[in-house]
Design a protein around this motif. Structure first.
Motif, mmCIF file in Angstrom:
data_model
loop_
_atom_site.group_PDB
_atom_site.id
_atom_site.type_symbol
_atom_site.label_atom_id
_atom_site.label_comp_id
_atom_site.label_asym_id
_atom_site.label_seq_id
_atom_site.Cartn_x
_atom_site.Cartn_y
_atom_site.Cartn_z
ATOM 1 N N VAL A 1 35.686 37.597 12.023
ATOM 2 C CA VAL A 1 34.570 38.006 12.889
ATOM 3 C C VAL A 1 33.983 36.764 13.561
ATOM 4 N N SER A 2 33.736 35.707 12.789
ATOM 5 C CA SER A 2 33.135 34.491 13.358
ATOM 6 C C SER A 2 34.122 33.772 14.281
ATOM 7 N N TYR A 3 35.425 33.912 13.988
ATOM 8 C CA TYR A 3 36.450 33.339 14.870
ATOM 9 C C TYR A 3 36.358 33.988 16.250
ATOM 10 N N LYS A 4 36.033 35.289 16.274
ATOM 11 C CA LYS A 4 35.900 36.028 17.533
ATOM 12 C C LYS A 4 34.547 35.742 18.204
ATOM 13 N N GLY A 5 33.775 34.804 17.628
ATOM 14 C CA GLY A 5 32.503 34.402 18.231
ATOM 15 C C GLY A 5 31.351 35.340 17.933
ATOM 16 N N LYS A 6 31.494 36.140 16.904
ATOM 17 C CA LYS A 6 30.429 37.078 16.541
ATOM 18 C C LYS A 6 29.997 36.803 15.105
ATOM 19 N N GLN A 7 28.969 37.503 14.692
ATOM 20 C CA GLN A 7 28.478 37.367 13.321
ATOM 21 C C GLN A 7 28.160 38.771 12.813
ATOM 22 N N ALA A 8 28.786 39.150 11.704
ATOM 23 C CA ALA A 8 28.494 40.466 11.128
ATOM 24 C C ALA A 8 27.142 40.407 10.419
ATOM 25 N N MET A 9 26.360 41.457 10.565
ATOM 26 C CA MET A 9 25.071 41.527 9.870
ATOM 27 C C MET A 9 25.282 41.912 8.408
ATOM 28 N N ILE A 10 26.284 42.739 8.170
ATOM 29 C CA ILE A 10 26.590 43.231 6.827
ATOM 30 C C ILE A 10 27.782 42.422 6.301
ATOM 31 N N ILE B 1 47.522 55.552 19.580
ATOM 32 C CA ILE B 1 46.700 56.697 19.972
ATOM 33 C C ILE B 1 45.313 56.175 20.337
ATOM 34 N N TYR B 2 44.855 56.524 21.533
ATOM 35 C CA TYR B 2 43.541 56.078 22.010
ATOM 36 C C TYR B 2 42.522 57.193 21.799
ATOM 37 N N PHE B 3 41.420 56.856 21.161
ATOM 38 C CA PHE B 3 40.337 57.823 20.980
ATOM 39 C C PHE B 3 39.149 57.423 21.837
ATOM 40 N N PRO B 4 38.472 58.425 22.428
ATOM 41 C CA PRO B 4 37.284 58.088 23.228
ATOM 42 C C PRO B 4 36.165 57.558 22.336
ATOM 43 N N TYR B 5 35.479 56.556 22.846
ATOM 44 C CA TYR B 5 34.319 56.036 22.136
ATOM 45 C C TYR B 5 33.241 57.106 22.117
ATOM 46 N N THR B 6 32.452 57.135 21.054
ATOM 47 C CA THR B 6 31.322 58.061 20.982
ATOM 48 C C THR B 6 30.279 57.566 21.975
ATOM 49 N N LYS B 7 29.941 58.417 22.923
ATOM 50 C CA LYS B 7 29.025 58.029 23.995
ATOM 51 C C LYS B 7 27.669 57.550 23.454
ATOM 52 N N GLY B 8 27.210 56.443 24.019
ATOM 53 C CA GLY B 8 25.856 55.975 23.733
ATOM 54 C C GLY B 8 25.645 55.290 22.398
ATOM 55 N N ILE B 9 26.724 55.047 21.645
ATOM 56 C CA ILE B 9 26.524 54.398 20.342
ATOM 57 C C ILE B 9 27.548 53.278 20.162
ATOM 58 N N SER B 10 27.064 52.141 19.686
ATOM 59 C CA SER B 10 27.947 51.041 19.307
ATOM 60 C C SER B 10 27.153 50.083 18.443
ATOM 61 N N SER B 11 27.863 49.347 17.592
ATOM 62 C CA SER B 11 27.197 48.359 16.739
ATOM 63 C C SER B 11 26.469 47.322 17.600
ATOM 64 N N THR B 12 27.083 46.975 18.743
ATOM 65 C CA THR B 12 26.466 45.996 19.648
ATOM 66 C C THR B 12 25.120 46.514 20.149
ATOM 67 N N LYS B 13 25.078 47.787 20.562
ATOM 68 C CA LYS B 13 23.812 48.365 21.054
ATOM 69 C C LYS B 13 22.773 48.433 19.939
ATOM 70 N N ILE B 14 23.209 48.766 18.716
ATOM 71 C CA ILE B 14 22.286 48.829 17.576
ATOM 72 C C ILE B 14 21.724 47.437 17.297
ATOM 73 N N THR B 15 22.594 46.422 17.308
ATOM 74 C CA THR B 15 22.172 45.044 17.069
ATOM 75 C C THR B 15 21.172 44.594 18.127
ATOM 76 N N GLU B 16 21.458 44.901 19.397
ATOM 77 C CA GLU B 16 20.545 44.535 20.485
ATOM 78 C C GLU B 16 19.185 45.204 20.296
ATOM 79 N N ALA B 17 19.184 46.475 19.919
ATOM 80 C CA ALA B 17 17.926 47.196 19.697
ATOM 81 C C ALA B 17 17.150 46.579 18.533
ATOM 82 N N LEU B 18 17.860 46.257 17.444
ATOM 83 C CA LEU B 18 17.199 45.623 16.289
ATOM 84 C C LEU B 18 16.607 44.278 16.676
ATOM 85 N N ASN B 19 17.335 43.499 17.456
ATOM 86 C CA ASN B 19 16.835 42.195 17.887
ATOM 87 C C ASN B 19 15.591 42.330 18.762
#
Length: 147
Positions: free
Chosen positions: A44-53, A118-136
């Motif tokens: 995760v950190s190699y990809k330039g991100k940081q997991a909260m959990i 197999i490609y699945f559609p993302y659940t509209k309006g929800i993502s860990s990134t959006k949750i993290t941004e809202a928490l911040n």
């Protein structure tokens, strides 16, 4: 019909949400055994991100989901090797990758090994990134209120 079809998907699964659940539920509907790779903190950190959990908690959450038959650590980005090692027939990914040059190439490589992406559609309006941004934002507002 082939017996014991194994499916594989992978992700960070930080701030577990209904989109993750939908992915597992849909994937499980297409295979007999669903194996989920959970990205280790170092990758995760190699990809330039940081997991909260922390990883240990994330893999435990994924493992406890009723649609998941096994959860394994994901140490690198090589999904083809992981699929071959697990004997997976399907790799499940989000549709945000669909049609990109990189994934068109992957589709050809995986197809040679008898694995279908197999490609699945993302659940509209929800993502860990959006949750993290809202928490911040909430944290920032709270800090400003305290001043």
């Amino acid at each position: 019909k082939q017996k014991n079809i194994i499916g594989y998907t992978t992700g960070v699964y930080d701030l577990f949400h209904v989109g993750h659940l939908n992915l597992f539920k849909n994937a499980k509907g297409m295979c007999d055994k669903l194996v989920v790779g959970v990205t280790v903190d170092e990758l995760v950190s190699y990809k330039g991100k940081q997991a909260m959990i922390p990883f240990e908690d994330r893999i435990e959450l994924v493992r406890s989901c009723k649609y998941v038959d096994a959860a394994v650590p994901q140490y690198d980005m090589d999904k083809l090797t992981a699929c071959k090692k697990l004997g997976a027939t399907y790799l499940f990914v989000g549709d945000d990758w669909y049609g990109t040059e990189k994934w068109k190439k992957y589709e050809e490589e995986f197809e040679k090994e008898g694995i279908k992406i197999i490609y699945f559609p993302y659940t509209k309006g929800i993502s860990s990134t959006k949750i993290t941004e809202a928490l911040n934002r909430v944290r920032k507002d709270n800090l400003e209120d305290l001043k």
